[in-house]
Design an enzyme around this catalytic site. Structure first.
Site, short mmCIF file in Angstrom:
data_model
loop_
_atom_site.label_atom_id
_atom_site.label_comp_id
_atom_site.label_asym_id
_atom_site.label_seq_id
_atom_site.Cartn_x
_atom_site.Cartn_y
_atom_site.Cartn_z
N PHE A 59 -8.92 -39.82 39.54
CA PHE A 59 -8.79 -38.32 39.49
C PHE A 59 -8.56 -37.46 38.17
O PHE A 59 -8.22 -36.27 38.32
CB PHE A 59 -7.45 -37.76 40.70
CG PHE A 59 -6.13 -38.44 40.26
CD1 PHE A 59 -5.55 -37.97 39.37
CD2 PHE A 59 -5.78 -39.62 41.12
CE1 PHE A 59 -4.00 -38.61 38.95
CE2 PHE A 59 -4.44 -40.01 40.93
CZ PHE A 59 -3.73 -39.79 39.53
N LYS B 45 0.78 -29.60 45.45
CA LYS B 45 0.21 -30.41 46.77
C LYS B 45 0.48 -29.89 47.93
O LYS B 45 1.52 -29.00 48.07
CB LYS B 45 1.12 -31.69 46.38
CG LYS B 45 2.39 -31.60 46.39
CD LYS B 45 3.23 -33.10 46.06
CE LYS B 45 4.89 -32.98 45.65
NZ LYS B 45 5.28 -33.78 45.08
N ARG C 298 -0.14 -44.61 41.80
CA ARG C 298 -0.74 -44.27 40.63
C ARG C 298 -1.02 -45.06 39.45
O ARG C 298 0.07 -45.87 39.43
CB ARG C 298 -0.06 -43.07 40.11
CG ARG C 298 -0.60 -42.26 38.99
CD ARG C 298 0.20 -41.00 38.82
NE ARG C 298 -0.46 -40.23 37.93
CZ ARG C 298 0.10 -38.92 37.75
NH1 ARG C 298 0.79 -38.31 38.46
NH2 ARG C 298 -0.78 -38.16 36.91
N ARG D 287 5.58 -31.06 35.23
CA ARG D 287 5.56 -30.63 36.63
C ARG D 287 5.13 -29.47 36.54
O ARG D 287 6.09 -28.38 35.95
CB ARG D 287 6.76 -30.79 37.42
CG ARG D 287 6.44 -30.60 39.08
CD ARG D 287 7.82 -30.75 39.71
NE ARG D 287 8.44 -32.23 39.86
CZ ARG D 287 7.74 -33.03 40.44
NH1 ARG D 287 6.76 -33.05 41.36
NH2 ARG D 287 8.43 -34.40 40.47
N GLU E 98 -5.65 -43.42 41.95
CA GLU E 98 -4.74 -43.72 42.97
C GLU E 98 -5.29 -45.29 43.46
O GLU E 98 -6.48 -45.39 43.81
CB GLU E 98 -4.71 -42.75 43.98
CG GLU E 98 -3.50 -43.10 44.97
CD GLU E 98 -2.00 -42.63 44.39
OE1 GLU E 98 -2.06 -41.98 43.27
OE2 GLU E 98 -1.18 -42.72 45.13
N GLU F 48 -8.50 -31.83 46.28
CA GLU F 48 -8.83 -33.19 46.23
C GLU F 48 -7.89 -33.65 47.36
O GLU F 48 -6.84 -33.38 47.61
CB GLU F 48 -8.41 -33.76 44.81
CG GLU F 48 -9.35 -33.34 43.90
CD GLU F 48 -9.19 -33.79 42.38
OE1 GLU F 48 -8.23 -34.86 42.27
OE2 GLU F 48 -9.70 -33.54 41.66
N LYS G 264 -5.41 -36.16 48.71
CA LYS G 264 -4.25 -36.89 48.25
C LYS G 264 -4.17 -38.12 48.84
O LYS G 264 -3.54 -38.35 49.95
CB LYS G 264 -2.88 -36.00 48.46
CG LYS G 264 -1.71 -36.85 47.62
CD LYS G 264 -0.53 -35.83 47.98
CE LYS G 264 0.71 -36.10 47.30
NZ LYS G 264 1.24 -37.53 47.44
P1 AMP Z 1 3.98 -37.03 45.15
O1 AMP Z 1 4.15 -38.61 44.75
O2 AMP Z 1 4.35 -36.89 46.31
O3 AMP Z 1 4.84 -36.26 44.07
O4 AMP Z 1 2.59 -36.74 44.63
C1 AMP Z 1 1.92 -36.84 43.38
C2 AMP Z 1 1.25 -38.19 43.37
O5 AMP Z 1 -0.02 -37.98 44.38
C3 AMP Z 1 0.69 -38.35 42.14
O6 AMP Z 1 1.46 -38.91 41.22
C4 AMP Z 1 -0.58 -39.42 42.62
O7 AMP Z 1 0.06 -40.79 42.53
C5 AMP Z 1 -0.87 -39.04 43.97
N1 AMP Z 1 -2.26 -38.57 44.03
C6 AMP Z 1 -3.12 -39.21 45.23
N2 AMP Z 1 -4.28 -38.59 44.91
C7 AMP Z 1 -4.33 -37.46 43.84
C8 AMP Z 1 -5.06 -36.60 43.41
N3 AMP Z 1 -6.41 -36.52 43.81
N4 AMP Z 1 -4.74 -36.23 42.16
C9 AMP Z 1 -3.53 -36.26 41.75
N5 AMP Z 1 -2.84 -36.96 42.03
C10 AMP Z 1 -2.94 -37.65 43.54
#
Ligand code: AMP
Length: 586
Positions: free
Chosen positions: A342, A425, A257, A419, A302, A250, A252
């Site tokens: 999502f 990611k 969030r 986690r 998001e 998907e 990102k």
């Molecule tokens: P990070 O903040 O870098 O740890 O990445 C995780 C975050 O990506 C999640 O907490 C969401 O806020 C965001 N996110 C954006 N798009 C998606 C998606 N399609 N699925 C899950 N998380 C997403």
């Protein structure tokens, strides 16, 4: 229950730097606590009265607390202020002045937990005209009956500075030891907490009905579910290998969030840190009311600011303007948000968190009517690295940060609060050098000299190790700060200052000042190297060495949307280091 028992426990917990001892003291306290107040004692140990999502904070300004100490001890405010300048901790000052009290309290009533809690609750809820006087009188009343040590912790509690260092996971450990027959049932405790986000309720249920009753905890509207988090890998090939050769990939999106709870006509939005942020997003609430089909639903999305003129997605920082009380309607007009859904966790009485992702993903497609401001995150099913890479490029071109690749296997449940490798990611590549940013926690600081005299010369930064629940240092960072940052950071950090290293911080360096791990900064560095002086991933890659980020620089972004536990993990840094090596070798 006497409040002095709680104060004694705080004192012992605060004095130790050993995790296990800390848990033992907490176990002792919880065993002494009667059933009727167990939830209250649990909230109080965290400096709270309610779980975060309720949004009621004790919050008394230091100035008012000084007045209360003066009133209770019969000393002048000036005297208290003067001592406060020396100690830097009004709790300690209050303790000192109570030891030499000039005013005698006739018939003092020993403080009980019940009275402390009820009074603090009244203080928290008192609003409007006359509330300042009322708060002052209530607090002074407690202090007048308090023993010096009790006063110290009362003051720290009301001013939001109770920093005994007990994390949520430590409370769960202690509850499992005290009432759950040891560690075996620990997963049950964790699941109950992860779906309710309410430690007090978990504690009360266990002592009243036994650990088996925790099985009845399920997702419910109005109580935020602790969010599932993603691991990170740096190549499509590795991602697919980890996910069994196939995944749903998907976009990102780079926004905030939100966990949306819709209960009939009522919509509540929770942040990643589970605060109620409904008032920040009136535009999102409107979209949900217009488009969501089920009566009752919990989903995650998001929230992304969109440029009204161009329709393009704006960077994450735009949304930070919403973190204020006034002018939100204007911000919502200037940069209205769109929602990219999502995940879905609950629909009309059905808890979906233990369903597989393909099941949830299919339901997700059906919950909203067609609407130009809300839709399901763009996705594909990917079963080869080329396809994944192509989709990644497309995501970047469309203003996204990269991809989140999700497992579609039998075990692909919604792992609340964890986690894991079910979500991975894939962000911009950081192959030959460290081009990607990391989010690190401030755990200490070093005094500045010369031009930096009076502020900090460098901050000691750490990554989070979820397995050990501790923070491991990875660099000292002194660059990238503006003059304004340099002036503000000491003020901002003073609320989190501690007398010694925090028990959950692992450091070989002796900082001049230590902090409770709270504040997260975005950092960019040049590369990651093996290092004998940092504790991040110590002994993982080489005996006696940890990992360090070289030439770290602050990007200017305070990640106030992230809690310390949401910082970049030690495993992620190891992964970044390994991928950097691979390109050097190839
Ligand atoms: P990070 O903040 O870098 O740890 O990445 C995780 C975050 O990506 C999640 O907490 C969401 O806020 C965001 N996110 C954006 N798009 C998606 C998606 N399609 N699925 C899950 N998380 C997403």
């Amino acid at each position: 229950m006497r409040y002095s028992l709680v104060a004694d426990a705080y004192e012992r917990i605060e004095a130790t730097t050993k995790r296990l001892e800390m848990t033992d003291y907490l176990v002792e306290l919880l065993k002494k606590t009667p059933k009727t107040v167990i939830d209250k004692v649990v909230y109080l140990t965290q400096g709270k009265l309610y779980p975060d999502f309720i949004g009621i904070e004790i919050g008394i300004a230091e100035k008012l607390a000084v007045k209360a100490v003066a009133k209770a001890t019969g000393r002048s405010e000036e005297k208290i202020e003067a001592d406060l300048k020396q100690t830097g901790d009004l709790g300690e000052t209050a303790q000192k002045f109570l030891e030499n009290k000039q005013q005698v309290t006739f018939f003092p009533q020993p403080l009980t937990v019940e009275r402390v809690y009820e009074t603090l609750d009244k203080i928290a809820k008192s609003t409007g005209a006359g509330s300042v006087d009322q708060k002052l009188n209530l607090l002074a009343g407690l202090l007048a009956d308090a023993e010096p040590k009790e006063a110290k912790y009362l003051i720290r509690t009301v001013t939001g500075k109770l920093r005994v260092g007990i994390a949520d996971m430590t409370v769960l450990d202690a509850l499992a030891i005290a009432y759950g027959g040891g560690k075996d049932l620990r997963p049950l405790f964790e699941r109950a907490y992860n779906v309710s986000s309410d430690l007090g309720r978990v504690a009360k249920t266990v002592v009243e009905s036994g650990p088996e009753a925790l099985k009845n905890f399920s997702v419910s509207l109005g109580e935020p579910i602790r969010p599932m988090l993603a691991e990170r890998l740096s190549s499509p090939k590795e991602i697919l290998e980890k996910l069994g050769g196939i995944c749903i990939a998907e976009y990102k999106y780079d926004g905030e969030r939100v966990q949306v709870h819709k209960n009939g006509g009522e919509v509540t939005l929770f942040s990643r840190r589970l605060e109620n942020i409904t008032s920040q997003y009136p535009d999102a609430v409107e979209i949900v009311m217009e488009s969501l089909i089920p009566e009752k639903v919990i989903f995650e999305a998001e929230c992304v600011a969109v440029d009204v003129d161009t329709g393009e997605m704006k960077p994450f920082q735009e949304l930070m303007h919403r973190r204020r009380k006034y002018g939100i309607q204007e911000a919502a007009k200037e940069n209205p948000v769109s929602l990219f859904m999502f995940d879905v966790l609950y629909v009309d009485g059905r808890d979906l968190t233990l369903e597989t992702y393909p099941v949830r993903h299919k339901i997700l497609q059906t919950i909203a009517k067609k609407h130009d401001r809300i839709r399901v995150a763009n996705s594909i099913i990917a079963d080869n690295p080329e396809k994944l890479e192509k989709f990644f490029e497309e995501a970047i071109e469309n203003g996204c940060e990269g991809l989140i690749c999700k497992s579609i296997r039998e075990d692909s449940v919604y792992q609340a609060g964890a986690r894991g490798w079910l979500w991975i990611k894939y962000k911009r590549d950081y192959k030959s050098e460290m081009r990607d940013t990391v989010d690190l926690v401030v755990v200490g600081a070093f005094h500045g000299r010369g031009k930096r005299a009076g502020t900090y010369g460098a901050l000691l930064l750490a990554a989070y190790n979820p397995k050990k629940d501790e923070y491991e240092t990875v660099c000292k960072c002194g660059s990238g700060f503006t003059d304004e940052d340099l002036a503000n950071i000491p003020k901002m950090m003073s609320a989190h200052q501690m007398l010694h290293r925090h028990p959950r911080v692992e450091s070989k360096l002796e900082a001049d000042v230590w902090f409770e791990p709270k504040i997260v900064l975005e950092i960019i560095g040049a590369e990651i190297t093996l290092s004998p002086i940092h504790t991040c991933a110590e002994n993982v890659l080489r005996e006696g060495s940890g990992l360090a980020i070289r030439f770290p620089r602050f990007t200017g972004k305070f990640r106030s949307d992230k809690a310390a536990e949401d910082a970049t993990t030690v495993d992620e840094i190891v992964e970044m280091y390994r991928s950097q090596l691979k390109t050097i070798e190839s």
